[in-house]
Write an enzyme that holds these catalytic residues in place. Structure first.
Site, PDB file in Angstrom:
ATOM      1  N   ALA A   1       0.852  -1.187   0.000  1.00 30.46           N
ATOM      2  CA  ALA A   1       0.000   0.000   0.000  1.00 30.46           C
ATOM      3  C   ALA A   1       0.888   1.238   0.000  1.00 30.46           C
ATOM      4  CB  ALA A   1      -0.918  -0.007   1.220  1.00 30.46           C
TER       5      ALA A   1
ATOM      6  N   ASN B   1       1.830   5.373  -1.691  1.00 28.45           N
ATOM      7  CA  ASN B   1       1.257   6.705  -1.573  1.00 28.45           C
ATOM      8  C   ASN B   1       0.100   6.952  -2.538  1.00 28.45           C
ATOM      9  OD1 ASN B   1       3.039   7.962   0.446  1.00 28.45           O
ATOM     10  ND2 ASN B   1       4.635   7.562  -1.061  1.00 28.45           N
TER      11      ASN B   1
ATOM     12  N   ARG C   1      -1.001   4.126  -4.989  1.00 29.07           N
ATOM     13  CA  ARG C   1      -1.607   2.882  -5.452  1.00 29.07           C
ATOM     14  C   ARG C   1      -1.387   1.767  -4.438  1.00 29.07           C
ATOM     15  NH1 ARG C   1       0.101   0.986 -11.244  1.00 29.07           N
ATOM     16  NH2 ARG C   1       2.181   1.166 -10.335  1.00 29.07           N
TER      17      ARG C   1
ATOM     18  N   LYS D   1      -0.490  -2.086  -4.646  1.00 32.89           N
ATOM     19  CA  LYS D   1      -0.074  -3.212  -5.473  1.00 32.89           C
ATOM     20  C   LYS D   1      -0.320  -4.503  -4.695  1.00 32.89           C
ATOM     21  CE  LYS D   1       3.528  -0.608  -7.868  1.00 32.89           C
ATOM     22  NZ  LYS D   1       4.978  -0.537  -8.198  1.00 32.89           N
TER      23      LYS D   1
ATOM     24  N   TYR E   1      19.418   2.366  10.852  1.00 31.85           N
ATOM     25  CA  TYR E   1      18.668   3.595  11.092  1.00 31.85           C
ATOM     26  C   TYR E   1      18.788   3.976  12.560  1.00 31.85           C
ATOM     27  CZ  TYR E   1      15.372   6.308   8.205  1.00 31.85           C
ATOM     28  OH  TYR E   1      14.785   7.250   7.387  1.00 31.85           O
TER      29      TYR E   1
ATOM     30  N   ASP F   1       7.953   0.136   3.402  1.00 30.97           N
ATOM     31  CA  ASP F   1       8.200  -0.124   1.976  1.00 30.97           C
ATOM     32  C   ASP F   1       9.701  -0.190   1.707  1.00 30.97           C
ATOM     33  OD1 ASP F   1       8.433   2.614   2.546  1.00 30.97           O
ATOM     34  OD2 ASP F   1       7.618   3.254   0.620  1.00 30.97           O
TER      35      ASP F   1
ATOM     36  N   THR G   1      10.762  25.809 -22.058  1.00 32.66           N
ATOM     37  CA  THR G   1      10.498  25.688 -20.627  1.00 32.66           C
ATOM     38  C   THR G   1      10.041  24.284 -20.240  1.00 32.66           C
ATOM     39  OG1 THR G   1       9.956  28.029 -20.469  1.00 32.66           O
ATOM     40  CG2 THR G   1       9.141  26.610 -18.708  1.00 32.66           C
TER      41      THR G   1
END
Length: 242
Positions: A7, A9, A11, A13, A90, A99, A172
């Site tokens: 799940a 941001n 969709r 899958k 971390y 994810d 641009t």
């Protein structure tokens, strides 16, 4: 058979994994998540639902509601200090997005050497996984589409650009598209420097923006579809997965 859910941001899958192989897969916009009911109803033998959810509590509740009566209640991966051969450096391991954690687990299973794990979607994540399975850290930046949208939203005279990539843009729309793609590729290539000298070092590219990114990279890479789902499949087969 296991129903795996990524799940994200924008969709959701899904993939069906059983007997060591993928049986089916697909993707739904958030507004269509109720269609998981019919997907589960048409597949007998779902014994577990396991997933990653970075879309919030509302989507988790909608998925559970859609599957109610057709499959077991969803179980959600939690980021931890270690899982499936990957160690998490971390500062607070449980704060790593699930994810990214699932993608790292999938990357370790696919390539047991140093790699840069990239998921190019609404956001682009660029994570370093060394040859010993240590996740050293990584980057989060807006995906290409989100970069273009922010320029259109927050500047007075720049549109949402539908240009093309060129090396020296002369209008641009091309300048915006080329600038955003160069920003993505530049971040990847700068991060790859940290592992470039390690044996068999490679970038593993996943996500909807991976093909456009791959066109610009001058470093070793490998395209991998649905890396988050692949990592979930690995984690779902480990009885001690947190």
């Amino acid at each position: 058979m296991i129903l795996l859910i990524d799940a994200g941001n924008t969709r959701v899958k899904w993939g069906l994994f059983g007997n060591g192989a993928w049986q089916d897969e697909g993707a739904l916009e958030h507004a269509r998540v109720g269609e998981l009911n019919a997907i589960a109803q048409g597949r007998a033998g779902i014994t577990r639902v396991f997933g990653s959810n970075v879309a919030g509590a509302g989507i988790a509740a909608a998925i559970a509601h859609a599957l109610h009566g057709q499959a077991p209640a969803p179980e959600w991966l939690r980021s931890s200090a270690a899982c499936c051969g990957v160690r998490n450096a971390y500062d607070e391991p449980d704060q790593l997005g699930t994810d990214r954690w699932a993608a790292l687990i999938g990357a370790r299973a696919l390539h047991p050497a140093a790699c840069l794990v990239i998921n190019a979607g609404t956001a682009t994540t660029i994570d370093i996984l060394d040859a010993d399975g240590l996740f050293r850290g990584g980057l989060i930046l807006p995906g290409e589409h989100l970069m273009r949208r922010s320029l259109a939203r927050d500047t007075a005279q720049l549109p949402f650009a539908e240009g093309r990539y060129v090396e020296a843009p002369r209008n641009t729309a091309d300048a915006i598209v080329s600038g955003c793609r160069n920003a993505q590729a530049g971040a990847v290539e700068r991060m790859f420097r940290q592992i470039a000298d390690e044996p068999r070092a490679v970038c593993l590219l996943s996500g909807g923006g991976a093909d456009a990114l791959a066109e610009l990279l001058a470093i070793p890479f490998r395209r991998v579809d649905n890396l988050v789902l692949k990592g979930l499949a690995v984690a779902a087969t480990q009885p001690d997965t947190p």
